[in-house]
Design an enzyme around this catalytic site. Structure first.
Site, PDB file in Angstrom:
ATOM      1  N   HIS A  38       0.793   7.214   3.752  1.00  0.00           N
ATOM      2  CA  HIS A  38       1.675   7.070   4.913  1.00  0.00           C
ATOM      3  C   HIS A  38       2.738   8.166   4.948  1.00  0.00           C
ATOM      4  O   HIS A  38       3.054   8.704   5.993  1.00  0.00           O
ATOM      5  CB  HIS A  38       2.331   5.683   4.922  1.00  0.00           C
ATOM      6  CG  HIS A  38       1.470   4.628   5.549  1.00  0.00           C
ATOM      7  ND1 HIS A  38       0.413   4.049   4.876  1.00  0.00           N
ATOM      8  CD2 HIS A  38       1.482   4.074   6.795  1.00  0.00           C
ATOM      9  CE1 HIS A  38      -0.175   3.169   5.683  1.00  0.00           C
ATOM     10  NE2 HIS A  38       0.448   3.164   6.840  1.00  0.00           N
ATOM     11  N   LYS A 103      -0.658  -7.780   3.066  1.00  0.00           N
ATOM     12  CA  LYS A 103      -0.205  -9.121   2.688  1.00  0.00           C
ATOM     13  C   LYS A 103       1.312  -9.138   2.713  1.00  0.00           C
ATOM     14  O   LYS A 103       1.951  -8.106   2.511  1.00  0.00           O
ATOM     15  CB  LYS A 103      -0.732  -9.511   1.312  1.00  0.00           C
ATOM     16  CG  LYS A 103      -0.116  -8.719   0.174  1.00  0.00           C
ATOM     17  CD  LYS A 103      -0.540  -9.268  -1.162  1.00  0.00           C
ATOM     18  CE  LYS A 103       0.037  -8.469  -2.315  1.00  0.00           C
ATOM     19  NZ  LYS A 103       1.406  -8.855  -2.684  1.00  0.00           N
TER      20      LYS A 103
END
Lengths: 180, 282
Positions: A38, A103
């Site tokens: 990222h 998650k």
């Protein structure tokens, strides 16, 4: 519990009826990226360069798989905690990303982006990496190989078991849990 | 003086690394299966079914239970009558980690510097080693591959004596509540109280690793506090993976140490449901 079977790429109409808590079995191509990938996506965007894959209507899976044993297409590959990517997620949705898989809870900025760009946050059960690697039919590194486990991979998955974490209206499975 | 060859330690550690990552301890399995029976929420049951199926696959196929094969944490009790030959203990431990993580197809998650370039060390070393010198002529090595997701949700606070038992409870509950679904519940909560800043944190880690799961503190007042905290945590409704349910924690363990008249540090260390650990005695 409502159950959906979806195949990537995901258009707005594929996800608009999903609600937090729905069960989704996802098939098709998805892309892996976590913390360092990222960071590099953002650097590429700042430099005006293309991302390693066309993210329009695609889904990013936050995962750093374990090494594949001989005879396996990939090693165990469960989701990592998503909030660390919150800073980067809105801009990716703005560029056309449809969904993410991870998650844990997401920040307000992600929820706003999901509503604005009709995106979905899917959650997979954490720590069930051996089970999830059985759902991956192929895996190849497409960028940042030097990052090892954090490299960007294109995965072909079949019936990856997920829940809708946050839907396109901003409903949130974690908030729902605490309300009931 | 008993002589132990460093090579023996290397081999034992390599095996520990693999076994701990492939096989979930029996007490944890039992606790998860009991939780599955307790839940009536459909999503909670589904999540626990996946968790149970997962450790069975891992065991059968010798795959790591979780892709996060952790920071390699070691608790070592070194008998003072042991002499290690042909190498330095810490080198032997790290060599064992290198061998176990490479031969066992385990994920290497350690980076050299924590801030700037974060380049992977490539073999999951260095291990985090806690060494205790104890009486005797054996070495007891406990290995815990500690996942990043749950470790990140841990916390420490320097409370004061005036905060009392209520202050401790508030801090523990608040830490678990804030963590929500992030540390992969059902979790194990280790609480360390007393000592100093670093001592409390280490006590919390020891508490998380206390086995069998649910074994109470020997002081019945703290045993009672463990029960009360477990009950209150499970009333939060966070549930498996934070999707709601009755089981947020499988156990709460408290470890204490005497403390300075001005202090009451409290540390909370959290472990995920993939509560892997294994011990070997050489």
């Amino acid at each position: 519990m409502r159950v959906f079977k979806l195949k990537t790429p995901l258009k707005e109409e594929d996800v608009i009826d999903l609600r937090a808590g729905d069960r989704v079995y996802l098939s098709g191509k998805i892309y892996t990226a976590r913390d360092m990938a990222h960071r590099r996506f953002m650097e590429a965007i700042e430099r005006g360069e293309d991302l390693p894959f066309d993210i329009k209507d695609q889904v990013i899976f936050y995962v750093g798989p374990a090494p594949a044993k001989p005879g396996y297409v990939i090693g165990p590959c469960g989701p990592t905690t998503s909030y660390r990517m919150d800073k980067y997620t809105p801009i990716l949705h703005k560029l056309g990303l449809r969904g993410t898989i991870g998650k844990g809870m997401r920040g307000k900025e992600v929820k706003e982006a999901l509503k604005k760009y009709k995106g979905v946050y899917f959650v997979a059960t954490g720590g069930v990496a051996a089970l999830l690697c059985k759902k991956v039919k192929s895996s190849r590194i497409i960028a940042y190989e030097d990052l090892g486990t954090e490299a960007v991979r294109e995965l072909e998955v079949e019936d990856l078991p997920l829940f809708v974490g946050i839907d396109t209206r901003g409903n949130d499975i974690y908030e729902k849990a605490l309300e009931s | 003086m008993r002589v132990i060859d460093a090579k023996e330690i290397v081999e034992a550690v390599a095996k520990l690394c693999m076994d701990a990552n492939y096989y979930l301890p029996e007490d944890v399995k039992k606790a998860l299966e009991e939780a599955r029976e307790r839940e009536d929420n459909q999503i909670a049951r589904q999540v626990l079914d996946e968790i149970i199926e997962n450790y069975k696959i891992a065991e059968r196929e010798k795959l790591p239970i979780c892709q996060d094969c952790g920071t390699s944490v070691f608790l070592i009790e070194l008998g003072q009558d042991v002499r290690i030959e042909n190498g330095y203990l810490y080198d032997a431990i790290n060599e064992g980690v290198r061998k176990g993580y490479s031969e066992g197809y385990l994920r290497k998650s350690m980076v050299y510097d924590p801030v700037i370039d974060r380049k992977n060390t490539g073999d999951n070393t260095p291990a985090v080693i806690h060494l205790d010198l104890v009486p005797g002529d054996k070495i007891k090595i406990t290995f815990c591959p500690k996942g990043g997701g749950s470790e990140n949700m841990s916390a420490i606070k320097m409370l004061s004596a005036a905060d009392g038992i209520e202050g401790v409870k508030r801090f523990v509950i608040e830490t678990v509540r804030k963590a929500g679904g992030n540390p992969c519940p059902p979790i194990i909560v280790g609480v360390g109280i007393g000592g100093t800043f670093e001592k409390a944190a280490f006590l919390a880690k020891k508490a998380v690793l206390r086995r069998p799961l649910g074994k109470h503190n020997e002081d019945e007042r703290f045993a009672r506090l463990e029960d009360e905290l477990l009950e209150e945590i499970n009333k939060l409704g966070i549930g498996p993976m934070g999707f709601g349910g009755k089981t947020t924690a499988l156990a709460v363990h408290i470890e204490t140490f005497p403390v300075h008249i001005a202090m009451m540090p409290v540390a909370v260390n959290i472990n995920c449901h993939a509560a892997r650990q294994k011990t070997v005695i050489i």
